[in-house]
Design an enzyme around this catalytic site. Sequence first.
Site, short mmCIF file in Angstrom:
data_model
loop_
_atom_site.label_atom_id
_atom_site.label_comp_id
_atom_site.label_asym_id
_atom_site.label_seq_id
_atom_site.Cartn_x
_atom_site.Cartn_y
_atom_site.Cartn_z
N ARG A 51 0.80 -1.23 0.00
CA ARG A 51 0.00 0.00 0.00
C ARG A 51 0.83 1.27 0.00
NH1 ARG A 51 -2.74 -3.85 1.61
NH2 ARG A 51 -0.75 -4.39 2.53
N THR A 52 1.79 1.36 0.91
CA THR A 52 2.47 2.65 1.08
C THR A 52 3.26 2.99 -0.18
OG1 THR A 52 2.64 2.08 3.40
CG2 THR A 52 3.92 3.97 2.67
N LYS A 80 25.65 -3.45 -0.61
CA LYS A 80 27.13 -3.42 -0.63
C LYS A 80 27.66 -2.66 0.57
CE LYS A 80 26.68 -2.67 -5.57
NZ LYS A 80 26.78 -1.53 -6.50
N ARG A 101 11.07 3.89 3.46
CA ARG A 101 10.74 2.92 4.51
C ARG A 101 12.01 2.17 4.86
NH1 ARG A 101 5.70 -1.15 4.65
NH2 ARG A 101 4.73 0.85 5.16
N HIS A 129 4.74 5.83 11.55
CA HIS A 129 4.27 5.68 10.17
C HIS A 129 3.31 6.83 9.91
CE1 HIS A 129 3.16 3.99 6.44
NE2 HIS A 129 2.81 2.76 6.80
N1 CP Z 1 -0.40 -0.10 5.80
C1 CP Z 1 0.83 -0.32 5.27
O1 CP Z 1 1.82 0.32 5.65
O2 CP Z 1 0.85 -1.29 4.32
P1 CP Z 1 2.12 -1.75 3.50
O3 CP Z 1 3.08 -2.39 4.48
O4 CP Z 1 1.63 -2.71 2.47
O5 CP Z 1 2.75 -0.53 2.91
#
Ligand code: CP
Length: 304
Positions: A51-52, A80, A101, A129
């Site tokens: 999703r993100t 590396k 991320r 998040h």
């Molecule tokens: N909700 C969320 O962060 O989903 P993903 O891990 O798929 O990005």
Amino acid sequence: MRSLIDIQQLSVEEIDELIAKANDIIAHPEAYREKCKYKKLATLFFEPSTRTRLSFEAAMYELGGQVLGFSEAQSSSAAKGESVSDTVRVVSGYADIIAMRHPKEGAPLVASMAATVPVINAGDGGHLHPTQTLTDLLTISREKGRLDNLTIGFCGDLKFGRTVHSLIAAMARYENVKFALISPAELKLPSYIKKEILQEKKLEYIQTTDLSSVMPQLDILYMTRVQRERFFNEEDYLRLKDSYILTPQKLENARSDLSILHPLPRVNEISTAIDSDPRACYFKQALYGKYIRMALIMKLLEVE
Ligand code: CP
């Protein structure tokens, strides 16, 4: 140049503006099709995501911009041994904004100090998040018509669930929000969050292992996945993973206007029989993530 690492960097007024902008994008998507023409977003994902990452990428494409990046550390020079700081210093020359991320808590903050373009924290370990929180706030606002005077139950893995940590910090800033923290003893909300947010602000909360005892009071039920990737041993994960499975039977004493949210991915914690219940909002929530990220990209790029 501004980055977004923690939801608390945004004022309540700025969050309200982002929600208003996302609602306008939903109503008039054609008005936004060229807002980020010639701009590039880099998605640097050192940890899996559906999703993100994809909603960030869809958001930039729908704004007329372009996207580059990687979806796993192994396909980047991190494999590396390159540092996060060096990576973003280099990528700052290739893109106008970065969404990152990383499994290590604080990595996006370190990145924001080395980058010369805005960095968005797209999830750092079990920590924060913030764009999921914006997604959750947009969902709650659209479902309930308000962000104050609500009772919200968080259920499942409140220890490692970074979306829970960010959403509690955000909801704590609205008037008369009450919290029910439902988890097994081993997966309780970290005490620093209880102390620094709930107790410091003298907010009303209860902590319980029993979902049914609080269900009738809830306006929102925020279900979470037990975060297998954060456990030190598989035995503990297997013992705790099915602590809460939401079924139609468990909703028997819930309000008719309850909103059920989940940041997804779901594993086992919501029965698929709930998906057709009008109270299930989690797939809508995932869609709203794209619109609020469009609003955020525009804000950080200072696009009018
Ligand atoms: N909700 C969320 O962060 O989903 P993903 O891990 O798929 O990005």
